[in-house]
Scaffold this active site. Sequence first.
Site, short mmCIF file in Angstrom:
data_model
loop_
_atom_site.label_atom_id
_atom_site.label_comp_id
_atom_site.label_asym_id
_atom_site.label_seq_id
_atom_site.Cartn_x
_atom_site.Cartn_y
_atom_site.Cartn_z
N ARG A 244 0.85 -1.19 0.00
CA ARG A 244 0.00 0.00 0.00
C ARG A 244 0.89 1.24 0.00
O ARG A 244 2.09 1.17 0.30
CB ARG A 244 -0.93 0.02 1.21
CG ARG A 244 -1.89 -1.17 1.29
CD ARG A 244 -2.77 -1.06 2.53
NE ARG A 244 -3.75 -2.14 2.61
CZ ARG A 244 -3.56 -3.28 3.26
NH1 ARG A 244 -2.40 -3.50 3.89
NH2 ARG A 244 -4.50 -4.21 3.29
N LYS A 269 -2.30 -2.02 7.36
CA LYS A 269 -3.70 -1.71 7.61
C LYS A 269 -4.25 -2.62 8.69
O LYS A 269 -4.02 -3.83 8.67
CB LYS A 269 -4.50 -1.87 6.32
CG LYS A 269 -5.94 -1.38 6.42
CD LYS A 269 -6.63 -1.45 5.08
CE LYS A 269 -8.05 -0.93 5.14
NZ LYS A 269 -8.73 -0.98 3.82
N HIS A 333 -2.32 2.48 -5.96
CA HIS A 333 -2.97 1.24 -5.52
C HIS A 333 -3.21 0.29 -6.70
O HIS A 333 -3.37 -0.92 -6.48
CB HIS A 333 -4.29 1.56 -4.83
CG HIS A 333 -4.64 0.60 -3.73
ND1 HIS A 333 -3.91 0.51 -2.56
CD2 HIS A 333 -5.64 -0.31 -3.63
CE1 HIS A 333 -4.45 -0.42 -1.79
NE2 HIS A 333 -5.49 -0.95 -2.41
N ARG A 336 -0.70 -2.44 -6.68
CA ARG A 336 -1.02 -3.51 -5.72
C ARG A 336 -2.05 -4.46 -6.30
O ARG A 336 -1.91 -5.69 -6.21
CB ARG A 336 -1.51 -2.87 -4.42
CG ARG A 336 -2.01 -3.87 -3.37
CD ARG A 336 -2.36 -3.10 -2.09
NE ARG A 336 -3.24 -3.85 -1.22
CZ ARG A 336 -2.84 -4.67 -0.26
NH1 ARG A 336 -1.54 -4.89 -0.08
NH2 ARG A 336 -3.70 -5.29 0.52
N HIS A 359 -4.99 -9.33 3.80
CA HIS A 359 -6.45 -9.25 3.89
C HIS A 359 -6.96 -10.05 5.08
O HIS A 359 -6.49 -11.16 5.34
CB HIS A 359 -7.09 -9.79 2.61
CG HIS A 359 -6.93 -8.88 1.43
ND1 HIS A 359 -7.10 -9.31 0.13
CD2 HIS A 359 -6.63 -7.56 1.35
CE1 HIS A 359 -6.89 -8.29 -0.69
NE2 HIS A 359 -6.61 -7.23 0.02
N TYR A 368 -10.12 -10.70 -7.13
CA TYR A 368 -9.15 -10.78 -8.23
C TYR A 368 -9.47 -11.92 -9.20
O TYR A 368 -8.97 -11.93 -10.32
CB TYR A 368 -7.73 -10.93 -7.66
CG TYR A 368 -7.34 -9.73 -6.85
CD1 TYR A 368 -7.13 -8.48 -7.45
CD2 TYR A 368 -7.22 -9.80 -5.46
CE1 TYR A 368 -6.80 -7.36 -6.70
CE2 TYR A 368 -6.89 -8.70 -4.70
CZ TYR A 368 -6.68 -7.48 -5.32
OH TYR A 368 -6.37 -6.38 -4.58
#
Length: 396
Positions: A244, A269, A333, A336, A359, A368
Site C-alpha cells: 500500500r 492496515k 494502488h 497492488r 487481507h 481478483y
Amino acid sequence: MRWTGFLWSKTMGNMVLIQKVVGRTGTRYVFRPKGYIENFPAACGHIAGVRYHMEQRYWSAPAVAATLRGLSDAVGRDRLEWTYTLVEAPDRAKRRGEGGSEGETRTLPARWQERLLRTEEALRVQRYSWRTVKGYMAHLRGFFRACANLEPGDVTTETVKQYILRRSGAGGYSSSSQHQLLNSLKFWMEHIEGREKTFIELRPRKEHKLPQVLSTQEVSRLFAAVENPKHRCILKVIYGGGLRLGEVCRLRLADIHVDRLQIYIRSGKGNKDRYTTLPQSLIAELNRYVEAYQPDYWLFEGQHGGQYSPRSVQAILKRAVKRSGVNPHATVHTLRHSYATHLLEQGTSLRHIQELLGHNSSRTTEIYTHISSKERQRIISPLDRLTDGGGGEENP
C-alpha cells in the site's frame, strides 16, 4: 555497498512523535514525547536551532539531517514515530480559521465540543490509525454543526437520515463517505453516549466495483518511463510486493530481508504485521540505489531526511503514467491490484495471495478472480465463429 538487511536494535521506552511542517518561515521538524521521557528537554538541548513552544507544548528544529541525528542520539532512532496530525502548518491553519471546518469548530456549543474531544481521546486510546481518526473527526464536526441546536440525547436515526439526505442532495457524497459517517456516529454513540447499536438501516447498498489493473506489458512500460533510480525503485517495490502507499513510505532499511527474499511490513492496515515478496530481480537495483543515495534509516527518505511523502509517491506514479501512455486512471494502488492479479494468473493460490496482501477475509481477495483475464482469453466469442463480421452464415 553490499546490502546487509540488518535489524535495528529495540530500545525500551516511550515514543517521540515527529512531523515535518512547512510554514511561513521555512520547513521544520516538530516533535514531542508521546509519554514521559526523563530529561527529554536536556537531551534535546544540543540540537541546533531547537525551540520549545510553550503554548503548543512541543519542540521544533530545522528540517535538516542534523536534527534527526540529534534526536536519534538523544532517544534512539527507532523511537521516532512519524505522524501527520501533531500540528498543522500555519498557512493551512489560517485558511481553516477563515471558514474551514477546523475554524468552525469554535462556534460549536460547549456540549458538542466536549463530545468531539472525548471521541477523539477514545479513538486514540483504542489505537485507531491517524487517518481513521482524521476522517471520523471531520464527519463528526460537520454533523455536530448541523445539530448545534439539539442536545446530544435528542439525536435519533431520523436526525441522521435527514442529514444524509441533505448531504446527498448537495452532490459529491459517495457511498463510502456515507459508510464512514455512520461508522463515526456509531463510535460516538456507542462509546461516548453509551447507546445501543443503530443506523444499520441507513447503510447504502453495497457497491460491486472491480479495481483497475495493468497488464504485465503496461507495468514494464510504466517502469521504463521512470528515469530517476530512486523513483523507479519505489514503484518496483510497491508492485513487487503488493504494498500500500503508506506501507512503502514506512519501510525501513531493516525491513528488507535479502537472504529470505522477503519484505517485512510493519503496522500495515489494521495495525497488522506481515511478510511479502522481495523480487530477486530488484536486489541489484536496490543495492545501487542505497549506494548512491545513502538512506539513513528509512528505505526511502525525503530530501531533508524523514519518511518519504505519500504525495510525492503519487506524483511519481502520475508522471510515469503520463509518459508511458498506460491506463490514465491508474493510481499507486493499481500496482497492488496488478500484483495480486498477476500472481493469480501465475497459479498462486488465493490463500497465499491473501496472506501476502494482508487481507482479513478471503472474500476480499476473491475479487481478483473476477479481474484475471487468463481464463477469459480462452473463451471464443460467438462473433468470432461467424464467417464474417457482418452477420453471415455460421460455420458448420
